[in-house]
Design an enzyme around this catalytic site. Structure first.
Site, mmCIF file in Angstrom:
data_model
loop_
_atom_site.group_PDB
_atom_site.id
_atom_site.type_symbol
_atom_site.label_atom_id
_atom_site.label_comp_id
_atom_site.label_asym_id
_atom_site.label_seq_id
_atom_site.Cartn_x
_atom_site.Cartn_y
_atom_site.Cartn_z
ATOM 1 N N CYS A 251 0.824 -1.205 0.000
ATOM 2 C CA CYS A 251 0.000 0.000 0.000
ATOM 3 C C CYS A 251 0.866 1.266 0.000
ATOM 4 C CB CYS A 251 -0.997 -0.036 1.156
ATOM 5 S SG CYS A 251 -2.387 1.111 0.945
ATOM 6 N N HIS A 336 -3.778 -5.310 -0.197
ATOM 7 C CA HIS A 336 -3.444 -5.866 1.122
ATOM 8 C C HIS A 336 -3.552 -7.384 1.122
ATOM 9 C CE1 HIS A 336 -3.069 -2.292 3.762
ATOM 10 N NE2 HIS A 336 -3.781 -1.721 2.801
ATOM 11 N N GLU A 338 -2.556 -9.438 3.314
ATOM 12 C CA GLU A 338 -2.827 -9.967 4.664
ATOM 13 C C GLU A 338 -4.306 -9.910 5.031
ATOM 14 O OE1 GLU A 338 -3.294 -5.756 5.372
ATOM 15 O OE2 GLU A 338 -1.902 -6.904 4.120
#
Length: 368
Positions: A251, A336, A338
């Site tokens: 990001c 993202h 995760e």
């Protein structure tokens, strides 16, 4: 139905009336929208939303409450929360607080009963801008004047980043990773731990000399809020360390890597926020369903000649979603991995970071 007691006022003078919940105060901030159907607690506790008023496009928020174990950070820096309907009677057996209680605890104003469908369309058509969350009696003309005169803060990363280094260790570690905290989500640390990495989290303005003294096997650059050009300290650090350590950025970290190589960034009309963005991996042709949260993007035209190449693209608007330098063992993604939107579509990126660190160790030390 009782009368409205709060309203939103946008820069163009448009008003959206509703009812207050959470903190009872005014707030001037940037208004954005998120299309996620779940995960409001993670959104509220994500430092990347610092100083932003988030409009949730899904109409019912708060129905599973707040659970202490599910926070993405220890802070809530949200500028405001705007929803169609708020639920004060959560049905989840794990909940420890209601959404209203959380907003009160962290002094975040909220407003519900708003026509969020119309509001999201307005942001989509006109772009994100400043908004005032205020009392229903506030004069519109004076509010618009106040919005136009208010300068939004540009120091969000310095407020979100940790103030001193801290450690997240795991059993039987294989690697030591230094993570530059620009407003990092905790699930990133958990993923690095799960992949056998001890993680040393350091403030955003940690010097390259300090980082190298920690003898890391790799460097991670986190997500975070705001314009990447507002953190020249990190850009300078990455420029100094590229080619010396394998790097992985997510990001804001992706944007900062791009700037450190000489590429450019620009602000999107209304950003990408939600868990439904299709991204194509140009090396494999595979499509990933990704979770995103950002206002800025890397200018594709500025990438050639920097030593980086585009590795991923967004299939909705063709924006750059990934960059890499095989020679320097550096790569980054705008989304993202995760956040598990796929839910496992993007976890290979952590494996790639491990492979780069493994290859770097073998090339430098003859193996371990």
């Amino acid at each position: 139905m009782s009368e409205f007691n709060k309203k939103l006022i946008l820069e163009d003078g448009s008003e959206y009336k509703g009812f207050g919940f959470g903190a009872d105060r005014e707030s001037v901030c940037e208004i954005v929208f998120n299309t996620s159907m779940a995960g409001y607690q993670e959104i509220i506790s994500d430092p990347s939303y610092t100083d932003q008023a988030v409009v949730m496009s899904y109409p019912l928020i708060g129905n599973y409450g707040i659970t202490d174990e599910d926070f993405e950070s220890k802070m809530v820096n949200l500028g405001g929360l705007i929803v169609r309907e708020v639920n004060e009677n959560p049905s989840n057996f794990r909940f420890t607080r209601t959404l209203t209680e959380l907003l009160q605890d962290y002094d975040v104003p909220g407003i519900y009963g708003v026509d969020t469908r119309k509001l999201v369309r307005s942001i989509r058509d006109n772009g994100s801008g400043k908004v005032l969350i205020t009392d229903i009696s506030t004069d519109t003309e004076s509010a618009v004047k106040r919005l136009k005169e208010t300068q939004l803060r540009r120091d969000a990363v310095s407020r979100c980043s940790c103030k001193k280094r801290w450690y997240a260790r795991t059993t039987n570690p294989r690697f030591n990773v230094v993570a530059i905290d620009c407003g990092m989500k905790m699930n990133i640390v958990r993923e690095l731990n799960a992949h056998g990495c001890n993680v040393t989290v350091v403030p955003y303005n940690t010097s390259p000399e300090e980082i190298m003294k920690m003898n890391p096997d790799g460097l991670f650059i986190s997500n975070g809020p705001g314009d990447p050009e507002d953190v020249p300290e990190v850009i300078a650090t990455l420029r100094s360390l590229r080619g010396r350590l394998p790097m992985f950025g997510i990001c804001l970290g992706h944007q900062l890597i791009a700037l450190s190589y000489g590429a450019k960034t620009y602000k999107l009309k209304f950003g990408h926020r939600g868990g439904n963005h299709p991204v194509k991996d140009l090396s494999t042709g595979k499509i990933e369903i990704t979770s995103q949260n950002h206002s800025y993007a890397v200018d594709e035209a500025s990438v050639p000649g920097t030593g980086l190449k585009v590795s991923h693209i967004n299939l909705l608007d063709n924006t750059v979603e990934g960059l890499c330098s095989e020679a320097d063992k550096v790569f980054s993604v705008q989304y993202h991995p995760e956040s598990a939107p796929g839910p496992q579509d993007s976890t290979y990126l952590f494996d790639r970071f491990i492979e780069n660190m493994t290859g770097n160790i073998h090339s430098e030390n003859g193996g371990r």
